[in-house]
Design an enzyme around this catalytic site. Structure first.
Site, PDB file in Angstrom:
ATOM      1  N   GLY A  13     -19.037  58.257  82.580  1.00 37.03           N
ATOM      2  CA  GLY A  13     -18.077  57.357  83.168  1.00 37.03           C
ATOM      3  C   GLY A  13     -18.407  56.331  83.975  1.00 37.03           C
ATOM      4  CB  SER A  14     -21.344  54.193  84.665  1.00 36.33           C
ATOM      5  OG  SER A  14     -21.683  53.625  83.349  1.00 36.33           O
ATOM      6  CG  ASN A  15     -18.900  51.447  80.598  1.00 37.62           C
ATOM      7  OD1 ASN A  15     -18.958  50.148  80.541  1.00 37.62           O
ATOM      8  ND2 ASN A  15     -20.032  51.972  80.097  1.00 37.62           N
ATOM      9  CG  MET A  96     -20.942  60.141  72.718  1.00 32.01           C
ATOM     10  SD  MET A  96     -21.165  58.531  72.270  1.00 32.01           S
ATOM     11  CE  MET A  96     -22.173  57.778  73.481  1.00 32.01           C
ATOM     12  CG  LEU A  99     -11.230  58.588  68.063  1.00 38.81           C
ATOM     13  CD1 LEU A  99     -10.577  57.473  69.137  1.00 38.81           C
ATOM     14  CD2 LEU A  99     -10.701  59.954  68.644  1.00 38.81           C
ATOM     15  CG  ASN A 113     -16.190  51.984  70.971  1.00 31.31           C
ATOM     16  OD1 ASN A 113     -16.484  52.983  71.674  1.00 31.31           O
ATOM     17  ND2 ASN A 113     -17.305  51.509  70.113  1.00 31.31           N
ATOM     18  CG  HIS A 115     -21.913  50.245  70.281  1.00 32.61           C
ATOM     19  ND1 HIS A 115     -22.429  51.422  70.176  1.00 32.61           N
ATOM     20  CD2 HIS A 115     -23.027  49.488  69.265  1.00 32.61           C
ATOM     21  CE1 HIS A 115     -23.792  51.496  69.603  1.00 32.61           C
ATOM     22  NE2 HIS A 115     -23.839  50.379  68.968  1.00 32.61           N
ATOM     23  CG  ASP A 156     -20.542  52.353  67.768  1.00 32.69           C
ATOM     24  OD1 ASP A 156     -19.684  52.584  68.675  1.00 32.69           O
ATOM     25  OD2 ASP A 156     -21.677  53.089  67.727  1.00 32.69           O
ATOM     26  CD  GLU A 185     -22.448  49.843  78.525  1.00 35.55           C
ATOM     27  OE1 GLU A 185     -22.221  49.753  77.301  1.00 35.55           O
ATOM     28  OE2 GLU A 185     -22.909  50.974  78.970  1.00 35.55           O
TER      29      GLU A 185
HETATM   30  C1  GAR Z   1     -22.182  53.341  77.451  1.00 36.06           C
HETATM   31  O1  GAR Z   1     -23.402  52.528  77.355  1.00 36.06           O
HETATM   32  C2  GAR Z   1     -21.143  52.894  76.121  1.00 36.06           C
HETATM   33  O2  GAR Z   1     -21.696  51.631  75.885  1.00 36.06           O
HETATM   34  C3  GAR Z   1     -21.949  54.007  74.985  1.00 36.06           C
HETATM   35  O3  GAR Z   1     -22.067  55.216  76.011  1.00 36.06           O
HETATM   36  C4  GAR Z   1     -22.478  54.719  77.117  1.00 36.06           C
HETATM   37  C5  GAR Z   1     -21.356  55.491  78.153  1.00 36.06           C
HETATM   38  O4  GAR Z   1     -21.809  55.502  79.402  1.00 36.06           O
HETATM   39  N1  GAR Z   1     -21.178  54.066  74.109  1.00 36.06           N
HETATM   40  C6  GAR Z   1     -21.776  54.085  72.744  1.00 36.06           C
HETATM   41  O5  GAR Z   1     -22.909  54.326  72.550  1.00 36.06           O
HETATM   42  C7  GAR Z   1     -20.826  54.163  71.403  1.00 36.06           C
HETATM   43  N2  GAR Z   1     -21.622  54.193  70.265  1.00 36.06           N
HETATM   44  P1  GAR Z   1     -20.636  55.841  80.436  1.00 36.06           P
HETATM   45  O6  GAR Z   1     -20.325  57.356  80.355  1.00 36.06           O
HETATM   46  O7  GAR Z   1     -21.519  55.630  81.831  1.00 36.06           O
HETATM   47  O8  GAR Z   1     -19.470  54.818  80.657  1.00 36.06           O
END
Ligand code: GAR
Length: 205
Positions: A13-15, A96, A99, A113, A115, A156, A185
């Site tokens: 969940g850093s994003n 992950m 959908l 999304n 990626h 993606d 990101e």
């Molecule tokens: C992120 O790097 C995101 O881009 C990736 O999962 C990570 C989640 O990090 N998404 C994918 O790879 C989608 N195919 P987070 O939980 O720290 O936000």
């Protein structure tokens, strides 16, 4: 009108944290992001993203898969729970699961999304690790990040809202590359949300 965001996340969940922080931050009394995270959904009850949300008094829901449930049935349940928050934008931030249309058809042009790769490259999981391996094999010089709409069940893949190249340096380790990609990101998702929110506010011509 402040945009209502629902974030779907399976892990760290850093994003999500970057989005929550940008909603709270002000520059000269103007909010960095005129938005509010009104709900966070995870398919995993142990996702750290849920803890981050709860620390900021954001409502959460866990939608775990039931035995014998089809993807369509799961996605219909997920759509109902997500829709109850009446989101303007739904952000897949490390969610992950792919959908299906039984979710996406409920939220046309509202699902985006993040990626960790450039458009058209390295779809699926472990994109940073795969980029680093290709770099060490001499078949790749750079990677990147993109934020895109999710119009269908493609992985993606979809109309790009924002993307940014992340160079790979000879001195990089996988871990140093991961740090740089994640920092990129965290900034790019805010840029993309700012763009969408501004567009949603603009009067239709
Ligand atoms: C992120 O790097 C995101 O881009 C990736 O999962 C990570 C989640 O990090 N998404 C994918 O790879 C989608 N195919 P987070 O939980 O720290 O936000």
């Amino acid at each position: 009108m402040t945009a209502r965001l629902v974030v779907l996340a399976s892990g760290n969940g850093s994003n999500l944290q970057a989005i929550i922080d940008a909603c709270a931050a002000t520059i000269d009394t103007v909010h960095q992001l005129d938005a509010q995270v009104v709900g966070v959904v995870s398919d995993k009850h142990e996702a750290f993203a849920l803890h981050r949300a709860q620390c900021h008094n954001v409502e959460t829901a866990v939608v775990g898969a039931k035995p014998h449930e089809t993807r369509q049935q799961y996605d219909a349940r997920l759509a109902q729970i997500t829709g109850a928050w009446q989101p303007h934008i739904i952000v897949l931030a490390g969610f992950m699961r792919v959908l299906s249309n039984s979710f996406l058809s409920q939220f046309p042009k509202q699902v985006i999304n993040i990626h960790p790769a450039l458009p058209g490259q390295l779809p699926g999981t472990h994109a940073i690790e795969r980029a680093f391996t290709e770099f060490t094999q001499g078949t790749r010089r750079e990677t990147g990040v993109m934020v895109h709409f999710v119009p269908d069940e493609g992985i993606d893949n979809g109309p790009v809202i924002a993307s940014q190249v992340v160079p790979i340096h000879v001195a990089d380790t996988l871990s140093s590359l991961e740090v740089r990609v994640h920092a990129t990101e965290h900034a790019l998702i805010i840029d993309a949300l700012q763009q969408l929110i501004t567009q949603q506010k603009a009067p239709a011509s």
